[in-house]
Enzyme design. Structure first.
Site, PDB file in Angstrom:
ATOM      1  N   ARG A  86       8.100 -10.551   5.521  1.00 30.27           N
ATOM      2  CA  ARG A  86       7.794 -10.176   6.903  1.00 30.27           C
ATOM      3  C   ARG A  86       8.648 -11.030   7.833  1.00 30.27           C
ATOM      4  O   ARG A  86       8.741 -12.252   7.653  1.00 30.27           O
ATOM      5  CB  ARG A  86       6.299 -10.358   7.206  1.00 30.27           C
ATOM      6  CG  ARG A  86       5.444  -9.387   6.405  1.00 30.27           C
ATOM      7  CD  ARG A  86       3.964  -9.511   6.686  1.00 30.27           C
ATOM      8  NE  ARG A  86       3.209  -8.633   5.794  1.00 30.27           N
ATOM      9  CZ  ARG A  86       1.877  -8.589   5.706  1.00 30.27           C
ATOM     10  NH1 ARG A  86       1.141  -9.396   6.477  1.00 30.27           N
ATOM     11  NH2 ARG A  86       1.279  -7.752   4.879  1.00 30.27           N
ATOM     12  N   ASP A 136      -2.887  -8.720  -4.154  1.00 30.17           N
ATOM     13  CA  ASP A 136      -3.090  -7.474  -3.423  1.00 30.17           C
ATOM     14  C   ASP A 136      -3.508  -6.372  -4.386  1.00 30.17           C
ATOM     15  O   ASP A 136      -2.932  -6.227  -5.462  1.00 30.17           O
ATOM     16  CB  ASP A 136      -1.759  -7.118  -2.739  1.00 30.17           C
ATOM     17  CG  ASP A 136      -1.908  -6.025  -1.717  1.00 30.17           C
ATOM     18  OD1 ASP A 136      -3.027  -5.811  -1.246  1.00 30.17           O
ATOM     19  OD2 ASP A 136      -0.891  -5.393  -1.381  1.00 30.17           O
ATOM     20  N   LYS A 196     -14.120  -2.387   8.188  1.00 27.89           N
ATOM     21  CA  LYS A 196     -13.719  -3.443   7.270  1.00 27.89           C
ATOM     22  C   LYS A 196     -14.759  -4.551   7.255  1.00 27.89           C
ATOM     23  O   LYS A 196     -15.620  -4.645   8.132  1.00 27.89           O
ATOM     24  CB  LYS A 196     -12.364  -4.031   7.673  1.00 27.89           C
ATOM     25  CG  LYS A 196     -12.362  -4.672   9.060  1.00 27.89           C
ATOM     26  CD  LYS A 196     -11.006  -5.267   9.409  1.00 27.89           C
ATOM     27  CE  LYS A 196     -11.019  -5.860  10.820  1.00 27.89           C
ATOM     28  NZ  LYS A 196      -9.751  -6.534  11.158  1.00 27.89           N
ATOM     29  N   GLN A 239       0.878 -11.716  -2.652  1.00 23.57           N
ATOM     30  CA  GLN A 239      -0.559 -11.579  -2.443  1.00 23.57           C
ATOM     31  C   GLN A 239      -1.252 -11.191  -3.743  1.00 23.57           C
ATOM     32  O   GLN A 239      -0.633 -10.621  -4.637  1.00 23.57           O
ATOM     33  CB  GLN A 239      -0.858 -10.502  -1.398  1.00 23.57           C
ATOM     34  CG  GLN A 239      -0.421 -10.837   0.015  1.00 23.57           C
ATOM     35  CD  GLN A 239      -0.777  -9.729   0.986  1.00 23.57           C
ATOM     36  OE1 GLN A 239      -0.593  -8.550   0.695  1.00 23.57           O
ATOM     37  NE2 GLN A 239      -1.305 -10.089   2.135  1.00 23.57           N
ATOM     38  N   CYS A 256       0.793  -1.236   0.000  1.00 20.10           N
ATOM     39  CA  CYS A 256       0.000   0.000   0.000  1.00 20.10           C
ATOM     40  C   CYS A 256       0.827   1.289   0.000  1.00 20.10           C
ATOM     41  O   CYS A 256       0.487   2.225  -0.749  1.00 20.10           O
ATOM     42  CB  CYS A 256      -1.019  -0.010   1.134  1.00 20.10           C
ATOM     43  SG  CYS A 256      -0.466  -0.728   2.677  1.00 20.10           S
ATOM     44  N   HIS A 314      -5.267  -2.122  -4.405  1.00 16.75           N
ATOM     45  CA  HIS A 314      -5.757  -0.958  -3.678  1.00 16.75           C
ATOM     46  C   HIS A 314      -6.598  -0.109  -4.620  1.00 16.75           C
ATOM     47  O   HIS A 314      -6.176   0.189  -5.737  1.00 16.75           O
ATOM     48  CB  HIS A 314      -4.591  -0.149  -3.114  1.00 16.75           C
ATOM     49  CG  HIS A 314      -3.799  -0.922  -2.113  1.00 16.75           C
ATOM     50  ND1 HIS A 314      -2.694  -1.671  -2.465  1.00 16.75           N
ATOM     51  CD2 HIS A 314      -3.991  -1.116  -0.785  1.00 16.75           C
ATOM     52  CE1 HIS A 314      -2.228  -2.270  -1.390  1.00 16.75           C
ATOM     53  NE2 HIS A 314      -2.993  -1.970  -0.358  1.00 16.75           N
ATOM     54  N   HIS A 345      -8.285  -1.293   0.742  1.00 18.77           N
ATOM     55  CA  HIS A 345      -7.337  -2.408   0.689  1.00 18.77           C
ATOM     56  C   HIS A 345      -8.162  -3.677   0.467  1.00 18.77           C
ATOM     57  O   HIS A 345      -9.150  -3.897   1.175  1.00 18.77           O
ATOM     58  CB  HIS A 345      -6.593  -2.569   2.020  1.00 18.77           C
ATOM     59  CG  HIS A 345      -5.857  -1.343   2.483  1.00 18.77           C
ATOM     60  ND1 HIS A 345      -4.495  -1.200   2.358  1.00 18.77           N
ATOM     61  CD2 HIS A 345      -6.300  -0.215   3.089  1.00 18.77           C
ATOM     62  CE1 HIS A 345      -4.124  -0.036   2.873  1.00 18.77           C
ATOM     63  NE2 HIS A 345      -5.207   0.574   3.327  1.00 18.77           N
TER      64      HIS A 345
END
Length: 706
Positions: free
Chosen positions: A415, A435, A516, A433, A386, A437, A561
Site C-alpha cells: 500500500r 487474511d 462488521k 496478513q 479479496c 475470506h 472478510h
C-alpha cells in the site's frame, strides 16, 4: 500523520513570529467583536425565557424528575442542586443521549445524565476543550492559521498553518506556558449559534475555516465557541471554563497535510495532554516513559530482529532472529487454519487494473496503490487479497454443498502510504496478513462468525492480549436490500451474545457494503490497537457476479472478510512492546544459551547445543573466554529464556545447570529431562516458565550448584 519529530530549525526568511501575531491581532479582535454581537441574541433569548417561565421536566438516571425552566436552567444548575461534588466533577451532560454543554440551557422535557472525566464522553469533551486552549496558545505565540483540533484517544492535537515556518522541540515549553496562562485565567467557554454567512464573515481571513464552513450540509446547526481571545468554529460541547485543566503537557509536534492530502498545504500538528488531577499526569508520563523503553523500533534494533533502510522506505528487513518470530506466528496461525478447516491459497501479487475496476478499488483506492505499465496495459501491486479470491471462487461453477468455502492467504501486500505516515512496523508499505475470506450462504453467517470469534479468542488468549468487541451497523448510504442487512445484523448480534462477553454497539458505523464487528486489543500498558476484524460484504459478490448452484436455481454468496493478527508486521510490533522484548519461550528467537564454565567443558557444551537444536530449539553456545558469571548476565540481558550452565561435573553426569533470565537458578537436571520439559512448554505455548522459582535466593543456589 507521521510521528517523526518536527525539530527542524526555523527559517529566517519572512516575518518573525511576533510580527505574524501583530498582523493577525486585528483578525483575532474582529472575531471577538462579532461573537459578542451574536452572543447578544443568546442573552436576549435567555431573558425572554426567564420572563416566560415555561416549565419542563427532566428525568435523571435514577428515575427522579426535576422541574426546570425551559431555556434557562442548565445541567450545571441541576448538578449543583443534587450535590456539590457532582457539580465539581461534572464535565459534560447527555440530554436525551446527546452530549450537551453543562452551561447550555435545557430546551424542553428530556432525560439527563451527568458525565465526569472517567466516562468516554467526559474525556472527549475535556480533551476537545483542551485543544481550544492549545489553539489559543498557537495563535497568540506564533500567529498561525488554525485548521482542526480534535480530541484523540488519549489527549488532543491542533493542526495549524505556519507557511514555511516550523516548530522546534524547544517550542513545547513556550506553548505549555501560554496554555497555563489561559488555565489560570479560568476563561469561560461560551456558545452561540450562527448562520453560514455569519460564520463565513467571522473567519474570512482563514481559508481553512472558510472551506470547512462552505462544505457543511445545508441543514447543519453551525455553532461557535469562545474562551478568552479565542473564537473557533466548533460543534462542542466544552467544559464550563479553562480552570478545569489542572495539569497540562505538550507532547510533540509533527508535519501534517491539510485534509491528509500530500498535495495540499503543509501543516504543523501539535499534540498535547491534560488531566483534572496532577496525579493522573504523573501516571500518564510514567506510562509514556515505560512505552519508550518498550518501543518496538528500539527493541527491534537491540535484539537484531528487523530494521528499515532508505533504499526501501516502509518495508522492513527481517533479520534471522526477527524471521524466527515472524515464522513462528505464521506457523501458529496455520495450525489454527487446519483446526478450523481453512484452505490456504497462493494468489498473484500483480494484477491487471481491470481487476481493480471490477472491485471498485480503481475508483476509490488507486492513490494508495503502486501501479505501472506492462505491455501497454496498467497493472498494480495488490493492496488486499479479496478481489483475487473472488477470481478463485469464480474459476468454476460452485454448489451450495461446497459452502462455506474458507480461503486463507499470507500473500505479500503493498500500500502506497505517505512517507510522513510511515511508523516502524505499525504503518508500512509492504506487509502480510493472516487474511482469509469465507464464502458462505446467508443462513451460515452466524455459525461462521461464531467460529471465527472462537478462533480469535483462543489466539489472543495464547498471546496474552485482552480485547473488546463492538458491532457496527448499517450506515447512511448503505448498498443492498434492507431485509438482508437486518438479517445479517441480527446474526452478528446473536453471535456476540453467545460469546458471553460484553460488547458495544456502534450505530451506523458499518461499511456501506455490510455490517462488521470491530475488535480492539489491549497490551500490557492498556494501550488500544485495532487488529482483528470480521466484516460482511454483500457488494463484492455482485461486482464479480459470484454465484452458486442451489436446489432451486442459483444464489449469491456472502463474503466474510476476516483477520486476527491484522498485518503480521503490526502484530509483531504490538507483541514486542507487550512483552517488552521478553518473549515467551515458544515465540522467543533466543530460547537457550549454553554456557560452559571453562574451555574444558566446551566439547560437552557443543554436544548439548546439538541436542537442543535437534529438539527444535533456537540455541547458541558462548565459547568466549569471559567469566561464567558475565556470560550468564549477558545472556539474561539478551533475553535468552534459559541459560544452561555446564562444567566437568555436568559432563560426567549428562546434566545441565538450569537458569532463567529472571536470575533464578533451578539447579542440576538431566539434559533429557530438561529437553522434555522445554518441549512441553513450547508445545503448550505457555507464557510462563515450566520451572518453578526456587525458594532460596539466586546467589545461594548458585554457590550450591557450581
Amino acid at each position: 500523520m507521521g510521528e517523526e519529530s518536527a525539530a527542524v530549525a526555523k527559517k529566517p526568511e519572512g516575518p518573525s513570529f511576533q510580527e505574524l501575531v501583530e498582523q493577525k491581532t486585528p483578525y483575532y479582535n474582529k472575531r471577538v467583536e462579532l461573537f459578542c454581537q451574536y452572543r447578544k441574541r443568546h442573552d436576549d433569548e435567555l431573558e425572554a425565557a426567564k420572563v416566560a417561565d415555561v416549565k419542563a421536566k427532566v428525568v435523571l438516571p435514577d428515575g427522579a424528575v426535576k422541574e426546570v425552566v425551559k431555556g434557562v436552567t442548565t445541567p450545571l444548575d441541576i448538578a449543583k442542586g443534587i450535590s456539590k461534588k457532582l457539580a465539581q466533577n461534572a464535565i459534560v451532560a447527555k440530554v436525551d443521549g446527546e452530549v450537551w454543554d453543562m452551561f447550555r440551557p435545557i430546551e424542553g422535557d428530556c432525560s439527563l445524565a451527568i458525565c465526569d472525566f472517567n466516562t468516554e464522553e467526559g474525556k472527549e469533551t475535556y480533551w476537545h476543550s483542551s485543544a481550544h486552549v492549545l489553539g489559543q496558545a498557537l495563535e497568540l505565540e506564533y500567529g498561525v492559521d488554525l485548521t482542526i483540533g480534535p480530541a484523540i484517544e488519549e489527549g488532543f492535537y491542533y493542526d495549524c498553518y505556519m507557511g514555511d515556518k516550523t516548530l522546534a522541540d524547544s517550542d513545547k515549553d513556550k506553548i505549555k506556558k501560554r496554555m497555563e496562562l489561559a488555565v489560570k485565567e479560568k476563561q469561560t467557554f461560551e456558545r452561540v449559534v450562527v448562520s453560514r454567512d455569519e460564520a463565513l464573515s467571522m473567519f474570512l481571513e482563514n481559508k481553512f475555516k472558510v472551506e470547512l464552513i462552505s462544505n457543511l450540509p445545508d441543514d447543519v446547526v453551525i455553532s461557535l465557541y469562545r474562551n478568552g481571545p479565542m473564537v473557533d468554529l466548533c460543534h462542542g460541547p466544552h467544559v464550563p471554563n479553562t480552570g478545569y485543566l489542572k495539569a497540562v503537557a505538550v507532547n510533540q509536534s509533527s508535519r501534517a497535510y491539510w485534509r491528509a492530502d500530500v498535495k495540499k498545504d503543509h501543516l504543523m500538528r501539535v499534540y498535547g495532554i491534560t488531566f483534572p488531577e496532577p496525579k493522573l499526569m504523573k501516571e500518564y508520563q510514567h506510562r509514556i516513559e515505560e512505552a519508550k523503553k518498550r518501543d518496538h523500533r528500539t527493541v527491534g534494533l537491540n535484539q537484531e530482529l528487523f530494521f528499515f533502510h532508505h533504499l526501501s522506505p516502509g518495508s522492513a528487513f527481517f533479520l534471522p532472529h526477527g524471521a524466527r518470530v515472524y515464522n513462528t506466528l505464521t506457523e501458529y496461525i496455520r495450525e489454527k487454519y487446519w483446526e478450523f478447516e481453512y484452505d490456504e491459497v497462493i494468489s498473484p501479487n500483480i494484477y491487471n487494473f481491470d481487476l481493480w475496476k471490477t472491485s471498485g478499488h480503481a475508483d476509490h483506492y488507486k492513490d494508495n496503490m503502486f501501479s505501472f505499465d506492462i505491455d501497454n496495459a496498467e497493472f498494480g501491486l495488490k493492496p488486499m487479497n479479496c478481489p483475487g479470491h473472488c477470481v478463485m471462487f469464480n474459476m468454476r461453477k460452485r454448489s451450495f454443498r461446497e459452502l462455506p468455502l474458507r480461503l486463507a492467504d499470507f500473500g505479500v501486500l503493498h500500500r502506497n502510504e505517505a512517507s510522513g505516515a510511515l511508523h516502524g512496523l505499525t504503518r508500512v508499505r509492504r506487509f502480510q496478513q493472516d487474511d482469509a475470506h469465507i464464502f458462505c450462504r446467508e443462513d451460515q453467517i452466524e455459525a461462521e462468525v461464531g467460529k471465527f470469534l472462537g478462533m480469535m479468542n483462543e489466539i489472543y488468549g495464547v498471546l496474552g492480549l485482552e480485547y473488546e468487541m463492538a458491532l457496527s451497523t448499517r450506515p447512511e448510504g448503505y448498498l443492498g436490500e434492507l431485509e438482508l442487512w437486518n438479517k445479517a445484523e441480527a446474526a452478528l448480534e446473536n453471535t456476540l451474545n453467545k460469546t458471553g462477553r460484553e460488547w458495544k454497539l456502534n450505530p451506523a458505523d458499518g461499511a456501506f457494503y455490510g455490517p462488521k464487528i470491530d475488535i480492539t486489543v489491549f497490551d500490557a500498558l492498556r494501550r488500544r490497537f485495532q487488529c482483528a476484524t470480521v466484516q460482511l460484504d454483500f457488494q463484492l459478490p455482485i461486482r464479480f457476479n459470484l454465484s452458486y448452484a442451489t436446489e432451486e436455481g442459483s444464489a449469491k454468496p456472502v463474503i466474510i472478510h476476516r483477520a486476527i493478527m491484522g498485518s503480521m508486521e503490526r502484530m509483531i510490533a504490538i507483541l514486542t512492546e507487550h512483552f517488552a522484548g521478553k518473549w515467551p519461550f515458544w515465540l522467543s528467537p533466543r530460547q537457550i544459551m549454553i554456557v560452559p564454565i571453562s574451555d574444558h567443558s566446551a566439547e560437552y557444551a557443543l554436544s548439548v547445543k546439538s541436542m537442543c537444536r535437534k529438539a527444535g530449539f533456537h540455541v547458541d553456545c558462548d565459547l568466549t573466554d569471559k567469566k561464567m558469571q558475565k556470560k550468564v548476565r549477558e545472556s539474561q540481558l539478551a533475553q535468552y529464556n534459559y541459560i544452561l550452565v555446564v562444567g566437568e561435573e555436568e559432563a560426567k553426569q549428562g546434566t545441565v545447570n538450569v537458569r532463567t533470565r529472571d536470575n533464578h537458578v533451578h539447579g542440576q537436571h538431566p539434559i533429557t529431562h530438561v529437553l522434555a520439559k522445554l518441549a512441553e512448554e513450547k508445545a503448550t505455548r505457555s507464557n510462563d516458565t515450566c520451572f518453578k522459582a526456587p525458594e532460596a535466593p539466586a546467589k545461594e543456589v548458585e554457590a550450591m550448584s557450581i
